[in-house]
Design a protein around this motif. Structure first.
Motif, PDB file in Angstrom:
ATOM      1  N   GLU A 166       0.791  -1.187  -0.035  1.00  0.00           N
ATOM      2  CA  GLU A 166       0.009   0.044   0.005  1.00  0.00           C
ATOM      3  C   GLU A 166       0.824   1.206  -0.151  1.00  0.00           C
ATOM      4  OE1 GLU A 166      -3.059   0.076   3.173  1.00  0.00           O
ATOM      5  OE2 GLU A 166      -3.259  -2.255   2.932  1.00  0.00           O
ATOM      6  N   TRP A 167       0.630   1.978  -0.824  1.00  0.00           N
ATOM      7  CA  TRP A 167       1.165   3.361  -1.054  1.00  0.00           C
ATOM      8  C   TRP A 167       0.351   4.308  -0.405  1.00  0.00           C
ATOM      9  CZ3 TRP A 167       1.647  -0.246  -4.679  1.00  0.00           C
ATOM     10  CH2 TRP A 167       3.209  -0.544  -4.834  1.00  0.00           C
ATOM     11  N   LYS A 168       0.504   5.495  -0.368  1.00  0.00           N
ATOM     12  CA  LYS A 168      -0.389   6.616   0.307  1.00  0.00           C
ATOM     13  C   LYS A 168      -1.806   6.564  -0.449  1.00  0.00           C
ATOM     14  CE  LYS A 168      -0.915  11.116   2.468  1.00  0.00           C
ATOM     15  NZ  LYS A 168      -0.183  12.350   2.780  1.00  0.00           N
ATOM     16  N   TYR A 169      -1.598   6.808  -1.643  1.00  0.00           N
ATOM     17  CA  TYR A 169      -2.961   6.856  -2.549  1.00  0.00           C
ATOM     18  C   TYR A 169      -3.055   5.541  -3.510  1.00  0.00           C
ATOM     19  CZ  TYR A 169      -2.489  11.636  -0.915  1.00  0.00           C
ATOM     20  OH  TYR A 169      -2.440  12.673  -0.077  1.00  0.00           O
ATOM     21  N   VAL A 170      -2.328   4.651  -3.432  1.00  0.00           N
ATOM     22  CA  VAL A 170      -2.373   3.599  -4.568  1.00  0.00           C
ATOM     23  C   VAL A 170      -2.251   2.150  -3.606  1.00  0.00           C
ATOM     24  CG1 VAL A 170      -1.253   2.635  -6.468  1.00  0.00           C
ATOM     25  CG2 VAL A 170      -1.217   5.043  -6.158  1.00  0.00           C
ATOM     26  N   VAL A 171      -3.261   1.269  -4.432  1.00  0.00           N
ATOM     27  CA  VAL A 171      -3.159  -0.394  -3.909  1.00  0.00           C
ATOM     28  C   VAL A 171      -2.933  -0.721  -5.305  1.00  0.00           C
ATOM     29  CG1 VAL A 171      -4.391   0.265  -1.717  1.00  0.00           C
ATOM     30  CG2 VAL A 171      -5.701  -0.632  -3.982  1.00  0.00           C
ATOM     31  N   PRO A 172      -2.501  -2.357  -5.153  1.00  0.00           N
ATOM     32  CA  PRO A 172      -2.215  -3.029  -6.377  1.00  0.00           C
ATOM     33  C   PRO A 172      -3.461  -3.138  -7.291  1.00  0.00           C
ATOM     34  CG  PRO A 172      -1.216  -3.890  -4.439  1.00  0.00           C
ATOM     35  CD  PRO A 172      -1.880  -2.865  -3.906  1.00  0.00           C
TER      36      PRO A 172
ATOM     37  N   MET B 144       0.672  -4.966   4.169  1.00  0.00           N
ATOM     38  CA  MET B 144      -0.627  -4.279   4.540  1.00  0.00           C
ATOM     39  C   MET B 144      -0.668  -3.059   5.267  1.00  0.00           C
ATOM     40  SD  MET B 144      -3.889  -5.199   3.504  1.00  0.00           S
ATOM     41  CE  MET B 144      -3.648  -6.891   2.923  1.00  0.00           C
ATOM     42  N   LYS B 145      -1.346  -2.264   5.327  1.00  0.00           N
ATOM     43  CA  LYS B 145      -1.443  -0.855   6.114  1.00  0.00           C
ATOM     44  C   LYS B 145      -2.959  -0.962   6.609  1.00  0.00           C
ATOM     45  CE  LYS B 145       2.550   1.293   4.518  1.00  0.00           C
ATOM     46  NZ  LYS B 145       3.390   1.048   5.584  1.00  0.00           N
ATOM     47  N   ASP B 146      -3.764   0.255   6.233  1.00  0.00           N
ATOM     48  CA  ASP B 146      -5.003   0.455   6.789  1.00  0.00           C
ATOM     49  C   ASP B 146      -6.049   0.345   5.493  1.00  0.00           C
ATOM     50  OD1 ASP B 146      -4.250   2.541   5.136  1.00  0.00           O
ATOM     51  OD2 ASP B 146      -4.636   3.874   7.212  1.00  0.00           O
ATOM     52  N   TYR B 147      -5.918  -0.300   4.448  1.00  0.00           N
ATOM     53  CA  TYR B 147      -6.615   0.031   3.343  1.00  0.00           C
ATOM     54  C   TYR B 147      -8.017  -0.811   3.724  1.00  0.00           C
ATOM     55  CZ  TYR B 147      -8.823  -0.647  -1.414  1.00  0.00           C
ATOM     56  OH  TYR B 147      -9.562  -0.581  -2.448  1.00  0.00           O
ATOM     57  N   LEU B 148      -7.758  -2.108   3.971  1.00  0.00           N
ATOM     58  CA  LEU B 148      -9.000  -3.160   4.330  1.00  0.00           C
ATOM     59  C   LEU B 148      -9.857  -2.526   5.440  1.00  0.00           C
ATOM     60  CD1 LEU B 148      -7.489  -6.767   4.045  1.00  0.00           C
ATOM     61  CD2 LEU B 148      -8.943  -5.360   2.528  1.00  0.00           C
ATOM     62  N   GLU B 149      -9.283  -1.980   6.516  1.00  0.00           N
ATOM     63  CA  GLU B 149      -9.814  -1.592   7.721  1.00  0.00           C
ATOM     64  C   GLU B 149     -10.734  -0.443   7.138  1.00  0.00           C
ATOM     65  OE1 GLU B 149      -9.612  -1.225  12.368  1.00  0.00           O
ATOM     66  OE2 GLU B 149      -7.716  -1.381  11.409  1.00  0.00           O
ATOM     67  N   GLU B 150     -10.316   0.413   6.634  1.00  0.00           N
ATOM     68  CA  GLU B 150     -10.906   1.748   6.012  1.00  0.00           C
ATOM     69  C   GLU B 150     -11.873   1.589   4.868  1.00  0.00           C
ATOM     70  OE1 GLU B 150      -8.268   4.948   4.935  1.00  0.00           O
ATOM     71  OE2 GLU B 150      -7.504   5.094   6.993  1.00  0.00           O
TER      72      GLU B 150
ATOM     73  N   PHE C 148      11.952   3.744   1.714  1.00  0.00           N
ATOM     74  CA  PHE C 148      12.896   3.498   0.499  1.00  0.00           C
ATOM     75  C   PHE C 148      12.016   3.106  -0.629  1.00  0.00           C
ATOM     76  CE2 PHE C 148      16.787   4.911   2.804  1.00  0.00           C
ATOM     77  CZ  PHE C 148      17.179   5.769   1.769  1.00  0.00           C
ATOM     78  N   PHE C 149      11.473   1.781  -0.210  1.00  0.00           N
ATOM     79  CA  PHE C 149      10.583   0.956  -1.077  1.00  0.00           C
ATOM     80  C   PHE C 149       9.575   1.671  -1.514  1.00  0.00           C
ATOM     81  CE2 PHE C 149       7.866  -2.771  -2.230  1.00  0.00           C
ATOM     82  CZ  PHE C 149       8.906  -3.288  -3.289  1.00  0.00           C
ATOM     83  N   LYS C 150       8.808   2.489  -0.963  1.00  0.00           N
ATOM     84  CA  LYS C 150       7.661   3.154  -1.238  1.00  0.00           C
ATOM     85  C   LYS C 150       7.722   4.017  -2.210  1.00  0.00           C
ATOM     86  CE  LYS C 150       6.789   6.834   2.198  1.00  0.00           C
ATOM     87  NZ  LYS C 150       6.178   7.343   3.106  1.00  0.00           N
ATOM     88  N   TRP C 151       8.697   4.764  -2.425  1.00  0.00           N
ATOM     89  CA  TRP C 151       9.393   5.719  -3.508  1.00  0.00           C
ATOM     90  C   TRP C 151       9.476   5.121  -4.841  1.00  0.00           C
ATOM     91  CZ3 TRP C 151       7.674  10.024  -2.796  1.00  0.00           C
ATOM     92  CH2 TRP C 151       7.429  10.679  -1.280  1.00  0.00           C
ATOM     93  N   LEU C 152       9.743   3.707  -4.883  1.00  0.00           N
ATOM     94  CA  LEU C 152       9.450   3.258  -6.236  1.00  0.00           C
ATOM     95  C   LEU C 152       8.458   3.250  -7.114  1.00  0.00           C
ATOM     96  CD1 LEU C 152      11.595  -0.285  -5.440  1.00  0.00           C
ATOM     97  CD2 LEU C 152      12.445   1.743  -6.698  1.00  0.00           C
TER      98      LEU C 152
END
Length: 266
Positions: A60-66, A97-103, A153-157
Protein backbone atom coordinates in the motif's frame (compact mmCIF):
# COMPACT_ATOMS: atom_id res chain seq x y z
CA UNK A 1 -10.95 -11.23 22.62
CA UNK A 2 -14.03 -13.25 23.49
CA UNK A 3 -16.46 -14.63 20.90
CA UNK A 4 -19.74 -16.30 21.80
CA UNK A 5 -21.14 -18.30 18.95
CA UNK A 6 -24.78 -17.73 18.19
CA UNK A 7 -27.07 -20.76 17.66
CA UNK A 8 -26.37 -22.58 14.37
CA UNK A 9 -23.45 -20.29 13.58
CA UNK A 10 -19.84 -21.23 12.82
CA UNK A 11 -16.39 -19.72 12.61
CA UNK A 12 -14.46 -20.21 9.38
CA UNK A 13 -10.72 -20.02 8.75
CA UNK A 14 -8.86 -19.82 5.43
CA UNK A 15 -5.28 -19.10 4.50
CA UNK A 16 -2.67 -18.93 1.75
CA UNK A 17 -4.69 -18.13 -1.32
CA UNK A 18 -1.74 -16.30 -2.94
CA UNK A 19 -4.01 -14.62 -5.46
CA UNK A 20 -2.14 -13.12 -8.37
CA UNK A 21 0.37 -15.99 -8.56
CA UNK A 22 1.96 -17.19 -10.68
CA UNK A 23 0.17 -14.74 -13.02
CA UNK A 24 -3.14 -12.87 -12.75
CA UNK A 25 -4.56 -14.99 -15.58
CA UNK A 26 -3.63 -18.33 -14.00
CA UNK A 27 -4.88 -17.10 -10.63
CA UNK A 28 -8.44 -16.46 -11.89
CA UNK A 29 -9.73 -20.07 -11.62
CA UNK A 30 -8.55 -20.25 -8.00
CA UNK A 31 -10.19 -16.91 -7.28
CA UNK A 32 -13.46 -18.24 -8.71
CA UNK A 33 -13.36 -21.22 -6.34
CA UNK A 34 -12.71 -18.97 -3.36
CA UNK A 35 -15.55 -16.65 -4.33
CA UNK A 36 -17.89 -19.64 -4.59
CA UNK A 37 -16.80 -20.74 -1.12
CA UNK A 38 -17.42 -17.29 0.34
CA UNK A 39 -20.93 -17.45 -1.08
CA UNK A 40 -21.45 -20.88 0.49
CA UNK A 41 -20.44 -19.88 4.01
CA UNK A 42 -22.70 -16.82 4.12
CA UNK A 43 -25.59 -18.94 5.39
CA UNK A 44 -24.02 -19.86 8.74
CA UNK A 45 -20.79 -17.86 9.18
CA UNK A 46 -20.56 -15.63 12.22
CA UNK A 47 -16.83 -14.95 11.92
CA UNK A 48 -14.29 -15.38 9.12
CA UNK A 49 -10.58 -15.41 9.88
CA UNK A 50 -8.32 -14.81 6.89
CA UNK A 51 -5.01 -16.15 8.14
CA UNK A 52 -2.55 -14.53 5.76
CA UNK A 53 -1.19 -14.50 2.21
CA UNK A 54 -4.56 -13.77 0.66
CA UNK A 55 -2.52 -11.96 -1.97
CA UNK A 56 0.78 -13.19 -3.34
CA UNK A 57 1.98 -9.62 -3.11
CA UNK A 58 0.38 -6.58 -1.57
CA UNK A 59 1.84 -3.16 -0.96
CA UNK A 60 0.00 0.00 0.00
CA UNK A 61 1.23 3.39 -1.01
CA UNK A 62 -0.44 6.52 0.35
CA UNK A 63 -2.88 6.82 -2.55
CA UNK A 64 -2.38 3.54 -4.44
CA UNK A 65 -3.08 -0.17 -3.91
CA UNK A 66 -2.30 -3.02 -6.36
CA UNK A 67 -4.46 -3.41 -9.43
CA UNK A 68 -6.92 -6.30 -9.45
CA UNK A 69 -8.76 -8.36 -6.81
CA UNK A 70 -11.97 -6.37 -7.33
CA UNK A 71 -14.24 -9.41 -7.03
CA UNK A 72 -12.44 -10.70 -3.94
CA UNK A 73 -12.56 -7.36 -2.16
CA UNK A 74 -16.15 -6.79 -3.24
CA UNK A 75 -17.26 -10.17 -1.90
CA UNK A 76 -15.50 -9.55 1.43
CA UNK A 77 -17.27 -6.19 1.65
CA UNK A 78 -20.58 -7.95 0.96
CA UNK A 79 -19.99 -10.47 3.76
CA UNK A 80 -18.91 -7.74 6.16
CA UNK A 81 -21.96 -5.62 5.32
CA UNK A 82 -24.19 -8.65 5.93
CA UNK A 83 -23.02 -8.78 9.55
CA UNK A 84 -20.21 -11.34 9.36
CA UNK A 85 -17.13 -10.33 11.35
CA UNK A 86 -13.92 -10.66 9.33
CA UNK A 87 -10.38 -10.50 10.70
CA UNK A 88 -7.21 -10.45 8.61
CA UNK A 89 -3.75 -11.68 9.65
CA UNK A 90 -0.94 -10.51 7.42
CA UNK A 91 1.33 -13.20 6.04
CA UNK A 92 4.83 -13.08 4.69
CA UNK A 93 3.51 -12.17 1.22
CA UNK A 94 1.14 -9.39 2.22
CA UNK A 95 3.07 -8.02 5.18
CA UNK A 96 2.99 -4.51 3.67
CA UNK A 97 -0.71 -4.32 4.39
CA UNK A 98 -1.62 -1.09 6.14
CA UNK A 99 -5.09 0.38 6.71
CA UNK A 100 -6.80 -0.10 3.33
CA UNK A 101 -8.91 -3.13 4.34
CA UNK A 102 -9.94 -1.54 7.60
CA UNK A 103 -10.84 1.83 6.10
CA UNK A 104 -12.59 0.52 2.98
CA UNK A 105 -14.27 -2.65 4.30
CA UNK A 106 -14.02 -2.51 8.09
CA UNK A 107 -11.73 -5.53 8.43
CA UNK A 108 -9.21 -5.28 11.29
CA UNK A 109 -5.66 -6.23 10.29
CA UNK A 110 -3.28 -8.01 12.67
CA UNK A 111 0.50 -8.22 12.34
CA UNK A 112 1.13 -10.48 15.32
CA UNK A 113 -0.48 -13.55 16.87
CA UNK A 114 -3.77 -13.04 18.67
CA UNK A 115 -5.61 -14.88 21.43
CA UNK A 116 -9.33 -15.59 21.33
CA UNK A 117 -11.78 -17.32 23.61
CA UNK A 118 -14.51 -18.95 21.55
CA UNK A 119 -17.39 -20.63 23.38
CA UNK A 120 -15.09 -21.46 26.28
CA UNK A 121 -12.18 -22.70 24.13
CA UNK A 122 -8.87 -20.85 24.01
CA UNK A 123 -7.28 -20.20 20.61
CA UNK A 124 -3.91 -18.89 19.53
CA UNK A 125 -4.13 -17.60 15.94
CA UNK A 126 -1.23 -16.55 13.72
CA UNK A 127 -0.13 -16.75 10.12
CA UNK A 128 2.88 -18.68 11.40
CA UNK A 129 5.81 -17.21 9.52
CA UNK A 130 8.91 -16.81 11.66
CA UNK A 131 7.52 -18.71 14.64
CA UNK A 132 9.46 -21.55 16.19
CA UNK A 133 13.12 -22.46 15.70
CA UNK A 134 14.97 -22.46 12.40
CA UNK A 135 14.01 -20.64 9.21
CA UNK A 136 16.73 -18.12 10.03
CA UNK A 137 17.09 -16.93 6.45
CA UNK A 138 13.45 -15.90 6.32
CA UNK A 139 13.63 -14.26 9.75
CA UNK A 140 16.52 -12.10 8.58
CA UNK A 141 14.60 -11.23 5.40
CA UNK A 142 11.49 -10.31 7.40
CA UNK A 143 13.53 -7.94 9.55
CA UNK A 144 14.64 -6.20 6.37
CA UNK A 145 11.16 -6.07 4.86
CA UNK A 146 9.63 -4.66 8.04
CA UNK A 147 12.43 -2.19 8.67
CA UNK A 148 10.93 1.34 8.56
CA UNK A 149 13.90 2.74 6.63
CA UNK A 150 13.75 -0.03 4.01
CA UNK A 151 9.99 0.46 3.69
CA UNK A 152 10.45 4.21 3.25
CA UNK A 153 12.87 3.72 0.36
CA UNK A 154 10.73 0.98 -1.21
CA UNK A 155 7.57 3.05 -1.28
CA UNK A 156 9.28 5.67 -3.46
CA UNK A 157 9.71 3.17 -6.28
CA UNK A 158 7.12 3.56 -9.00
CA UNK A 159 4.37 0.94 -8.52
CA UNK A 160 5.03 -0.51 -11.99
CA UNK A 161 8.63 -1.24 -10.99
CA UNK A 162 7.61 -2.60 -7.60
CA UNK A 163 5.05 -4.98 -9.11
CA UNK A 164 7.51 -6.29 -11.69
CA UNK A 165 9.99 -7.09 -8.93
CA UNK A 166 7.27 -8.76 -6.86
CA UNK A 167 5.98 -10.87 -9.77
CA UNK A 168 9.52 -12.03 -10.56
CA UNK A 169 10.16 -13.24 -7.03
CA UNK A 170 6.67 -14.74 -6.85
CA UNK A 171 7.43 -17.12 -9.71
CA UNK A 172 10.59 -18.21 -7.89
CA UNK A 173 8.81 -18.79 -4.60
CA UNK A 174 8.78 -22.40 -3.38
CA UNK A 175 5.41 -21.77 -1.69
CA UNK A 176 3.79 -21.49 -5.07
CA UNK A 177 5.49 -24.59 -6.49
CA UNK A 178 4.27 -26.41 -3.41
CA UNK A 179 6.40 -29.54 -3.92
CA UNK A 180 8.44 -29.37 -0.72
CA UNK A 181 5.46 -28.22 1.30
CA UNK A 182 3.50 -31.40 0.57
CA UNK A 183 5.80 -33.48 2.74
CA UNK A 184 5.17 -33.89 6.46
CA UNK A 185 8.56 -33.60 8.17
CA UNK A 186 7.66 -35.18 11.51
CA UNK A 187 6.67 -33.45 14.74
CA UNK A 188 10.29 -32.97 15.80
CA UNK A 189 11.10 -31.07 12.58
CA UNK A 190 7.94 -29.06 11.97
CA UNK A 191 8.76 -25.56 13.24
CA UNK A 192 5.19 -24.63 14.05
CA UNK A 193 4.46 -27.85 15.94
CA UNK A 194 7.60 -27.26 18.00
CA UNK A 195 6.40 -23.72 18.70
CA UNK A 196 2.93 -24.93 19.71
CA UNK A 197 4.37 -27.47 22.12
CA UNK A 198 6.54 -24.86 23.77
CA UNK A 199 3.62 -22.44 24.16
CA UNK A 200 1.42 -25.20 25.60
CA UNK A 201 3.92 -25.72 28.40
CA UNK A 202 3.29 -22.25 29.77
CA UNK A 203 -0.19 -21.33 28.52
CA UNK A 204 -3.63 -22.90 28.72
CA UNK A 205 -4.74 -23.25 25.13
CA UNK A 206 -7.06 -25.61 23.29
CA UNK A 207 -6.24 -24.77 19.66
CA UNK A 208 -3.26 -23.42 17.75
CA UNK A 209 -4.39 -22.35 14.27
CA UNK A 210 -1.91 -21.33 11.58
CA UNK A 211 -1.56 -20.68 7.90
CA UNK A 212 1.82 -20.48 6.17
CA UNK A 213 2.67 -24.19 6.18
CA UNK A 214 0.27 -25.05 3.29
CA UNK A 215 -0.05 -28.72 4.29
CA UNK A 216 -3.46 -29.26 5.98
CA UNK A 217 -3.20 -31.11 9.29
CA UNK A 218 -4.64 -31.44 12.75
CA UNK A 219 -2.19 -32.82 15.31
CA UNK A 220 -3.07 -33.79 18.89
CA UNK A 221 -0.63 -32.30 21.37
CA UNK A 222 -0.02 -33.61 24.90
CA UNK A 223 2.48 -31.73 27.07
CA UNK A 224 2.82 -31.97 30.86
CA UNK A 225 -0.71 -33.21 31.26
CA UNK A 226 -2.15 -30.55 28.95
CA UNK A 227 -3.90 -31.35 25.69
CA UNK A 228 -4.50 -29.16 22.63
CA UNK A 229 -4.81 -29.39 18.88
CA UNK A 230 -2.32 -27.98 16.41
CA UNK A 231 -4.00 -26.92 13.15
CA UNK A 232 -2.48 -26.02 9.80
CA UNK A 233 -5.20 -24.83 7.46
CA UNK A 234 -3.66 -25.84 4.14
CA UNK A 235 -3.98 -23.58 1.12
CA UNK A 236 -5.99 -22.58 -1.96
CA UNK A 237 -3.29 -23.65 -4.39
CA UNK A 238 -3.05 -27.42 -4.06
CA UNK A 239 -5.61 -28.38 -1.40
CA UNK A 240 -8.42 -25.79 -1.35
CA UNK A 241 -8.99 -26.48 2.34
CA UNK A 242 -10.42 -24.42 5.16
CA UNK A 243 -11.11 -24.71 8.86
CA UNK A 244 -14.49 -24.60 10.58
CA UNK A 245 -15.32 -24.49 14.29
CA UNK A 246 -18.90 -25.01 15.48
CA UNK A 247 -18.28 -24.36 19.16
CA UNK A 248 -17.45 -27.97 19.95
CA UNK A 249 -15.30 -29.41 17.17
CA UNK A 250 -12.68 -28.07 14.76
CA UNK A 251 -12.54 -29.64 11.30
CA UNK A 252 -10.53 -29.11 8.15
CA UNK A 253 -12.69 -29.49 5.06
CA UNK A 254 -11.95 -29.37 1.36
CA UNK A 255 -13.98 -27.01 -0.80
CA UNK A 256 -16.38 -29.01 -2.91
CA UNK A 257 -16.21 -32.13 -0.71
CA UNK A 258 -18.51 -33.12 2.11
CA UNK A 259 -15.90 -35.39 3.65
CA UNK A 260 -13.45 -34.26 6.27
CA UNK A 261 -10.17 -33.37 4.59
CA UNK A 262 -8.15 -33.49 7.78
CA UNK A 263 -4.62 -34.72 7.31
CA UNK A 264 -3.86 -37.84 9.34
CA UNK A 265 -0.13 -37.34 9.81
CA UNK A 266 1.44 -39.61 12.37
Amino acid sequence: MKIELQPNKKIYFASDQHFGAPTPELSKPREAKFLAWLDEIKKDAQVLFLMGDLFDFWHEWKYVVPKGYVRILGKLAELKDSGIDIYFFVGNHDLWMKDYLEEEIGIPVFFEKQYYEVSGKNFLLAHGDGLGPGDKGYKRMKKLFTNPVAQWFFKWLHPDITMKIAIYFSTKNKMISGVEDMKFLGEDKEFLIIYSKEKLKSENLDYFVYGHRHLPMIIDLKIDGKEAKHVNLGDWISYFTYGVFDGEEFKILKHGDTENAQSTQE
